[in-house]
Design a protein around this motif. Structure first.
Motif, PDB file in Angstrom:
ATOM      1  N   ALA A  90     -81.517 -32.947 -80.342  1.00  0.00           N
ATOM      2  CA  ALA A  90     -80.526 -33.279 -81.369  1.00  0.00           C
ATOM      3  C   ALA A  90     -81.192 -34.119 -82.443  1.00  0.00           C
ATOM      4  CB  ALA A  90     -79.363 -34.056 -80.758  1.00  0.00           C
ATOM      5  N   PRO A  91     -80.646 -34.077 -83.660  1.00  0.00           N
ATOM      6  CA  PRO A  91     -81.159 -34.967 -84.710  1.00  0.00           C
ATOM      7  C   PRO A  91     -80.765 -36.405 -84.422  1.00  0.00           C
ATOM      8  CG  PRO A  91     -79.243 -33.722 -85.488  1.00  0.00           C
ATOM      9  CD  PRO A  91     -79.590 -33.175 -84.139  1.00  0.00           C
ATOM     10  N   ARG A  92     -81.552 -37.337 -84.938  1.00  0.00           N
ATOM     11  CA  ARG A  92     -81.284 -38.769 -84.766  1.00  0.00           C
ATOM     12  C   ARG A  92     -81.078 -39.104 -83.294  1.00  0.00           C
ATOM     13  NH1 ARG A  92     -78.711 -36.655 -88.829  1.00  0.00           N
ATOM     14  NH2 ARG A  92     -76.758 -36.454 -87.668  1.00  0.00           N
ATOM     15  N   ALA A  93     -81.952 -38.571 -82.460  1.00  0.00           N
ATOM     16  CA  ALA A  93     -81.829 -38.726 -81.016  1.00  0.00           C
ATOM     17  C   ALA A  93     -83.002 -39.542 -80.475  1.00  0.00           C
ATOM     18  CB  ALA A  93     -81.753 -37.346 -80.355  1.00  0.00           C
ATOM     19  N   GLY A  94     -83.372 -39.307 -79.231  1.00  0.00           N
ATOM     20  CA  GLY A  94     -84.488 -40.024 -78.635  1.00  0.00           C
ATOM     21  C   GLY A  94     -84.041 -41.313 -77.971  1.00  0.00           C
ATOM     22  N   GLY A  95     -84.962 -42.249 -77.853  1.00  0.00           N
ATOM     23  CA  GLY A  95     -84.672 -43.499 -77.159  1.00  0.00           C
ATOM     24  C   GLY A  95     -84.747 -43.327 -75.656  1.00  0.00           C
ATOM     25  N   GLU A  96     -83.843 -43.969 -74.944  1.00  0.00           N
ATOM     26  CA  GLU A  96     -83.805 -43.898 -73.488  1.00  0.00           C
ATOM     27  C   GLU A  96     -82.428 -43.454 -73.024  1.00  0.00           C
ATOM     28  OE1 GLU A  96     -84.925 -47.443 -71.483  1.00  0.00           O
ATOM     29  OE2 GLU A  96     -86.895 -47.579 -72.432  1.00  0.00           O
ATOM     30  N   PRO A  97     -82.360 -42.862 -71.838  1.00  0.00           N
ATOM     31  CA  PRO A  97     -81.053 -42.567 -71.256  1.00  0.00           C
ATOM     32  C   PRO A  97     -80.395 -43.861 -70.788  1.00  0.00           C
ATOM     33  CG  PRO A  97     -82.771 -42.089 -69.676  1.00  0.00           C
ATOM     34  CD  PRO A  97     -83.459 -42.473 -70.954  1.00  0.00           C
ATOM     35  N   SER A  98     -79.215 -43.731 -70.229  1.00  0.00           N
ATOM     36  CA  SER A  98     -78.511 -44.907 -69.733  1.00  0.00           C
ATOM     37  C   SER A  98     -77.851 -44.581 -68.399  1.00  0.00           C
ATOM     38  CB  SER A  98     -77.456 -45.363 -70.752  1.00  0.00           C
ATOM     39  OG  SER A  98     -76.509 -44.329 -70.981  1.00  0.00           O
ATOM     40  N   GLY A  99     -77.203 -45.554 -67.829  1.00  0.00           N
ATOM     41  CA  GLY A  99     -76.385 -45.340 -66.647  1.00  0.00           C
ATOM     42  C   GLY A  99     -77.143 -44.849 -65.435  1.00  0.00           C
ATOM     43  N   LEU A 105     -84.092 -42.421 -62.541  1.00  0.00           N
ATOM     44  CA  LEU A 105     -85.445 -42.225 -63.058  1.00  0.00           C
ATOM     45  C   LEU A 105     -86.342 -43.397 -62.656  1.00  0.00           C
ATOM     46  CD1 LEU A 105     -84.757 -40.852 -66.655  1.00  0.00           C
ATOM     47  CD2 LEU A 105     -85.763 -39.589 -64.748  1.00  0.00           C
ATOM     48  N   LYS A 106     -85.833 -44.607 -62.781  1.00  0.00           N
ATOM     49  CA  LYS A 106     -86.608 -45.782 -62.402  1.00  0.00           C
ATOM     50  C   LYS A 106     -86.869 -45.811 -60.901  1.00  0.00           C
ATOM     51  CE  LYS A 106     -85.143 -48.826 -66.185  1.00  0.00           C
ATOM     52  NZ  LYS A 106     -84.360 -50.043 -66.546  1.00  0.00           N
ATOM     53  N   ALA A 107     -85.851 -45.456 -60.112  1.00  0.00           N
ATOM     54  CA  ALA A 107     -86.005 -45.467 -58.664  1.00  0.00           C
ATOM     55  C   ALA A 107     -87.000 -44.408 -58.199  1.00  0.00           C
ATOM     56  CB  ALA A 107     -84.652 -45.241 -57.996  1.00  0.00           C
ATOM     57  N   THR A 108     -87.026 -43.262 -58.895  1.00  0.00           N
ATOM     58  CA  THR A 108     -87.876 -42.140 -58.484  1.00  0.00           C
ATOM     59  C   THR A 108     -89.301 -42.282 -58.989  1.00  0.00           C
ATOM     60  OG1 THR A 108     -85.939 -40.673 -58.504  1.00  0.00           O
ATOM     61  CG2 THR A 108     -88.121 -39.618 -58.510  1.00  0.00           C
ATOM     62  N   PHE A 109     -89.454 -42.710 -60.241  1.00  0.00           N
ATOM     63  CA  PHE A 109     -90.769 -42.690 -60.873  1.00  0.00           C
ATOM     64  C   PHE A 109     -91.351 -44.079 -61.148  1.00  0.00           C
ATOM     65  CE2 PHE A 109     -88.498 -38.793 -62.160  1.00  0.00           C
ATOM     66  CZ  PHE A 109     -89.346 -37.852 -61.592  1.00  0.00           C
ATOM     67  N   GLY A 110     -90.593 -45.125 -60.904  1.00  0.00           N
ATOM     68  CA  GLY A 110     -91.092 -46.481 -61.093  1.00  0.00           C
ATOM     69  C   GLY A 110     -90.590 -47.142 -62.362  1.00  0.00           C
ATOM     70  N   SER A 111     -90.533 -46.394 -63.444  1.00  0.00           N
ATOM     71  CA  SER A 111     -90.013 -46.878 -64.723  1.00  0.00           C
ATOM     72  C   SER A 111     -89.786 -45.676 -65.618  1.00  0.00           C
ATOM     73  CB  SER A 111     -90.996 -47.842 -65.392  1.00  0.00           C
ATOM     74  OG  SER A 111     -92.166 -47.154 -65.824  1.00  0.00           O
ATOM     75  N   PHE A 112     -89.054 -45.887 -66.712  1.00  0.00           N
ATOM     76  CA  PHE A 112     -88.847 -44.796 -67.655  1.00  0.00           C
ATOM     77  C   PHE A 112     -90.168 -44.374 -68.279  1.00  0.00           C
ATOM     78  CE2 PHE A 112     -87.715 -43.270 -71.996  1.00  0.00           C
ATOM     79  CZ  PHE A 112     -87.085 -42.100 -71.598  1.00  0.00           C
ATOM     80  N   ALA A 113     -91.031 -45.323 -68.596  1.00  0.00           N
ATOM     81  CA  ALA A 113     -92.339 -45.011 -69.182  1.00  0.00           C
ATOM     82  C   ALA A 113     -93.190 -44.182 -68.218  1.00  0.00           C
ATOM     83  CB  ALA A 113     -93.064 -46.291 -69.563  1.00  0.00           C
ATOM     84  N   GLU A 114     -93.133 -44.511 -66.930  1.00  0.00           N
ATOM     85  CA  GLU A 114     -93.893 -43.726 -65.946  1.00  0.00           C
ATOM     86  C   GLU A 114     -93.341 -42.312 -65.835  1.00  0.00           C
ATOM     87  OE1 GLU A 114     -95.297 -45.688 -62.218  1.00  0.00           O
ATOM     88  OE2 GLU A 114     -94.134 -47.380 -62.997  1.00  0.00           O
ATOM     89  N   PHE A 115     -92.017 -42.188 -65.902  1.00  0.00           N
ATOM     90  CA  PHE A 115     -91.425 -40.845 -65.912  1.00  0.00           C
ATOM     91  C   PHE A 115     -91.939 -40.046 -67.102  1.00  0.00           C
ATOM     92  CE2 PHE A 115     -88.073 -38.627 -68.370  1.00  0.00           C
ATOM     93  CZ  PHE A 115     -88.123 -37.419 -67.697  1.00  0.00           C
TER      94      PHE A 115
END
Length: 204
Positions: A90-99, A105-115
């Motif tokens: 989508a336009p004007r999108a990106g960033g990080e997910p929430s909730g 993602l953090k529990a599975t991969f360690g952090s959003f950056a690691e994912f």
């Protein structure tokens, strides 16, 4: 009723500068349209199969006659993949997910950056043409995987939550051979509300 290319939810230039206008035009009007036309052609003599959704077709390829199975796999997969892909951006999108998605993602991969790093690495490791995916496996967990050509995780019993097209036609006009640059740019157009919706969807 014949399958149709779904309407693009934004203009061809809406994802600039990360996805070029010409790339979107060629990708949507050229490649996706060809997959739909070829799928309709393959199923022209099989109205029972043509009545199914494209997702149903690729989930159960063993029910497709052998003489058209490859055409349905390639073109049905291409139709499903791209119909999802347009909504995943989508336009004007990106960033990080929430909730809950961000938590898992953090529990599975360690952090959003690691994912992100592992997702990019899987996309780079896909030899030739294909896709990189974040999928929900039948147990409910998340995994990063990739598929060749126009194969889709639905064919393997997983549910695609996020996917990135790493065929050269998805990025070559802007990034040339630099697939890694495309994968990094992709984060700027990811439609996280749509990805969160898919993560919480009830599909198997």
């Amino acid at each position: 009723m014949a399958y149709e290319v779904p309407q693009l939810p934004y203009s061809f230039d809406a994802l600039e500068p990360y996805v070029s206008t010409m790339t979107m035009d060629c990708h949507y009007n050229g490649h996706h349209k060809a997959y739909v036309n070829n799928l309709n052609k393959a199923l022209a003599d099989h109205p029972d199969l043509a009545a199914k959704s494209p997702e149903e077709l690729i989930r159960n390829l063993s029910a497709v006659p052998e003489n058209i199975r490859t055409a349905v796999r390639n073109n049905g997969g291409g139709h499903v993949n791209h119909s999802m892909f347009w909504k995943m951006m989508a336009p004007r999108a990106g960033g990080e997910p929430s909730g809950k998605l961000l938590e898992q993602l953090k529990a599975t991969f360690g952090s959003f950056a690691e994912f992100q790093a592992k997702f990019e690495a899987a996309g780079l490791a896909r030899f030739g043409s294909g896709w990189v995916w974040l999928v929900r496996v039948p147990s409910g967990g998340l995994e990063i995987t990739s598929t060749a050509n126009q194969d889709n995780p639905l064919m393997e019993g997983s549910y695609p939550v996020l996917g990135c097209d790493v065929w050269e036609h998805a990025y070559y006009l802007k990034y040339q051979f630099r697939r890694g640059d495309w994968l990094k740019a992709f984060w700027n157009v990811v439609n996280w509300p749509e990805i969160e919706r898919r993560f919480e969807a009830k599909e198997a």
